[in-house]
Design a protein around this motif. Structure first.
Motif, mmCIF file in Angstrom:
data_model
loop_
_atom_site.group_PDB
_atom_site.id
_atom_site.type_symbol
_atom_site.label_atom_id
_atom_site.label_comp_id
_atom_site.label_asym_id
_atom_site.label_seq_id
_atom_site.Cartn_x
_atom_site.Cartn_y
_atom_site.Cartn_z
ATOM 1 N N ALA A 139 0.829 -1.208 0.000
ATOM 2 C CA ALA A 139 0.000 0.000 0.000
ATOM 3 C C ALA A 139 0.864 1.259 0.000
ATOM 4 O O ALA A 139 0.592 2.228 -0.740
ATOM 5 C CB ALA A 139 -0.938 -0.017 1.212
ATOM 6 N N ILE A 140 1.923 1.247 0.825
ATOM 7 C CA ILE A 140 2.821 2.419 0.861
ATOM 8 C C ILE A 140 3.506 2.603 -0.486
ATOM 9 O O ILE A 140 3.696 3.736 -0.971
ATOM 10 C CB ILE A 140 3.862 2.244 1.991
ATOM 11 N N LYS A 141 3.871 1.504 -1.128
ATOM 12 C CA LYS A 141 4.669 1.559 -2.352
ATOM 13 C C LYS A 141 3.863 2.046 -3.550
ATOM 14 O O LYS A 141 4.377 2.749 -4.419
ATOM 15 C CB LYS A 141 5.248 0.175 -2.621
ATOM 16 N N TYR A 142 2.567 1.675 -3.623
ATOM 17 C CA TYR A 142 1.830 1.871 -4.863
ATOM 18 C C TYR A 142 0.777 2.977 -4.812
ATOM 19 O O TYR A 142 0.070 3.191 -5.795
ATOM 20 C CB TYR A 142 1.168 0.558 -5.297
ATOM 21 N N ILE A 143 0.621 3.696 -3.674
ATOM 22 C CA ILE A 143 -0.313 4.831 -3.696
ATOM 23 C C ILE A 143 0.504 6.125 -3.774
ATOM 24 O O ILE A 143 1.657 6.176 -3.341
ATOM 25 C CB ILE A 143 -1.238 4.837 -2.456
ATOM 26 N N PRO A 144 -0.102 7.161 -4.342
ATOM 27 C CA PRO A 144 0.650 8.418 -4.506
ATOM 28 C C PRO A 144 0.853 9.116 -3.163
ATOM 29 O O PRO A 144 0.260 8.757 -2.146
ATOM 30 C CB PRO A 144 -0.252 9.242 -5.443
#
Length: 470
Positions: free
Chosen positions: A370-375
């Protein structure tokens, strides 16, 4: 290889034939005893009837008492087939008035107390053993009010008769037992033939052959054994397939970063400028970091697969505490990525049973993805809810989400929707494997108004409360 000195057929034969032999011996002995009892009863009755018949043949002469035997009766008494009948007739005083053999009196019997009911006893006359019947009868005529009649027969006749009885009983029983034993031996051989066939099928099978064993005409018990072997073969085949797939995937995925790492080191060795050498080493470090991450993911995936272990060590743990700790540990990474990470726990305690290392890996993967793929400036919320049978853990973000056509594919190994970033496409595959190992499920849902919700369901495992405690 284990070996045994006894076969199943030998054990079955022993337990079937030995009791049969014992029953045969007991039956022969009982039959012999019963037959001998009735034979003795008949012979003793004959001695009594002969005594009564003699009382009817008495005649009185001036010389004393005479027994007038018809020729047929005399031949019957001296018959060699029946054994000679000996008799002695005595007066009330015990004196012999007529006899063909002087028979001894019973030792303690008073002659005056004898009755018409015979008294039977055994006696020895010379070298011969006799069976004697003695009774008191009133003759049809003559000077005596009553006479004592003794009739006897040698025991040899009885012994010969008993031998004939035992032979007539034992011989048919022996033949019957022999026939039964042959039938049992043949029946066991026929009944165990499917087991021998199953053994040959397994022994002659190649190690690479994992196809099912088919025995349509075998008994149910053998079919059950074959089904169990087929289940074992299927499990083994699946385990081997997983290992081969893991090795192939690992080799394929490690080839590229290791080749890049080798290329970067070769280029770094050719650099002469410190600044360029530092840039090359930075690339080498990045490639090594990616390789380490990939290896760690592969090892985690291998540990989480069902066929990797006979059983993962499990302990009771509190999911609520674990999620709080993981969220707290992930806050620095979220802040560095410009993401707001929060945790909402709606139960005071969530006790379940599982492997703490694998479950931590599951939830860390979800939070990291989640941290990696949301802006930047996005929001992530970790929630824990509870229903009657399961704990519901969700990781919700307000990012772009995942299209419906990709919601299934993201659980495939090495599948990446975007080729950017440092991911290797194993995170969600690991999440699914770990959840299934713990009897749970993973589901992807759309968040409102946009984003993604990853919902993990894990079964309850509440500790048993001791009796008497509230």
């Amino acid at each position: 290889m284990q070996t045994s000195k006894r076969t199943l057929k030998q054990q079955l034969l022993k337990w079937l034939l030995l009791p049969q032999l014992v029953f045969w011996l007991v039956g022969a002995a009982l039959s012999y005893g019963v037959a001998l009892h009735y034979a003795n009863t008949i012979i003793d009755g004959n001695l009594q009837q002969i005594g009564r018949a003699l009382s009817l043949l008495i005649s009185t002469t001036p010389a004393g008492v005479n027994v007038a035997l018809p020729p047929e009766a005399a031949r019957l008494l001296d018959s060699s087939q029946q054994g000679s009948i000996h008799y002695t007739i005595r007066d009330p005083a015990g004196n012999v008035v007529s006899s063909n053999t002087l028979l001894p009196l019973p030792g303690k019997t008073e002659l005056s107390k004898l009755t018409a009911e015979p008294e039977l006893y055994n006696a020895q006359l010379g070298e011969s053993a006799l069976r004697i019947a003695i009774l008191r009868l009133s003759p049809a005529n003559g000077p005596y009010p009553w006479l004592i009649f003794q009739t006897a027969q040698k025991a040899d006749y009885r012994n010969n008769l008993s031998h004939q009885i035992i032979l007539s009983i034992a011989l048919p029983l022996a033949l019957l037992m022999l026939a039964t034993s042959i039938l049992v031996w043949w029946g066991l051989g026929t009944g165990l033939r499917p087991l021998a066939k199953l053994r040959n099928l397994v022994a002659n099978r190649k190690p690479q052959d994992m196809s099912p064993i088919v025995m349509p005409d075998a008994p149910d018990e053998v079919i059950q054994i074959a089904d169990s072997l087929n289940e074992l073969l299927s499990t083994t085949e699946a385990s081997i397939a997983r290992q081969r797939r893991f090795i192939a995937d690992a080799a394929h995925q490690l080839r590229t970063p290791l080749a890049g790492l080798k290329s970067q080191t070769e280029l770094a060795m050719r650099e002469t400028s410190p600044e360029q050498l530092r840039d090359r080493l930075r690339m080498v470090h990045t490639s090594a970091t990616r390789s380490i991450h990939l290896v760690n993911q592969l090892l985690t995936l291998a540990r989480s697969e069902p066929g990797s272990q006979t059983g993962i060590p499990k302990v009771q743990m509190d999911l609520a505490r674990m999620l709080r700790d993981i969220t707290a540990e992930s806050v620095p990474r979220a802040l560095a990525a410009g993401v707001d990470l929060g945790c909402e726990i709606f139960v005071s305690e969530a006790v379940t049973e599982g492997n703490s290392a694998l479950l931590r890996e599951l939830f860390i993967n979800l939070v990291d993805n989640a941290i990696k793929y949301i802006p930047r400036n996005g929001c992530i919320t970790v929630r824990l809810l509870e229903d009657a049978t399961h704990y519901r853990i969700s990781v919700e973000d307000d990012g772009p989400g995942i299209p419906d056509e990709d919601k299934v594919r993201v659980f495939e190994r090495f599948y990446r929707r975007e080729q950017t970033g440092n991911g290797c496409g194993l995170g969600m595959a690991i999440v699914r494997e770990i959840a299934e190992r713990h009897g749970g499920t993973v589901e992807l849902r759309d968040a409102d108004p946009h984003g993604l919700i990853v919902l993990v369901s894990l079964p309850h495992h509440k500790p048993v409360q001791p009796p008497g405690e509230d």
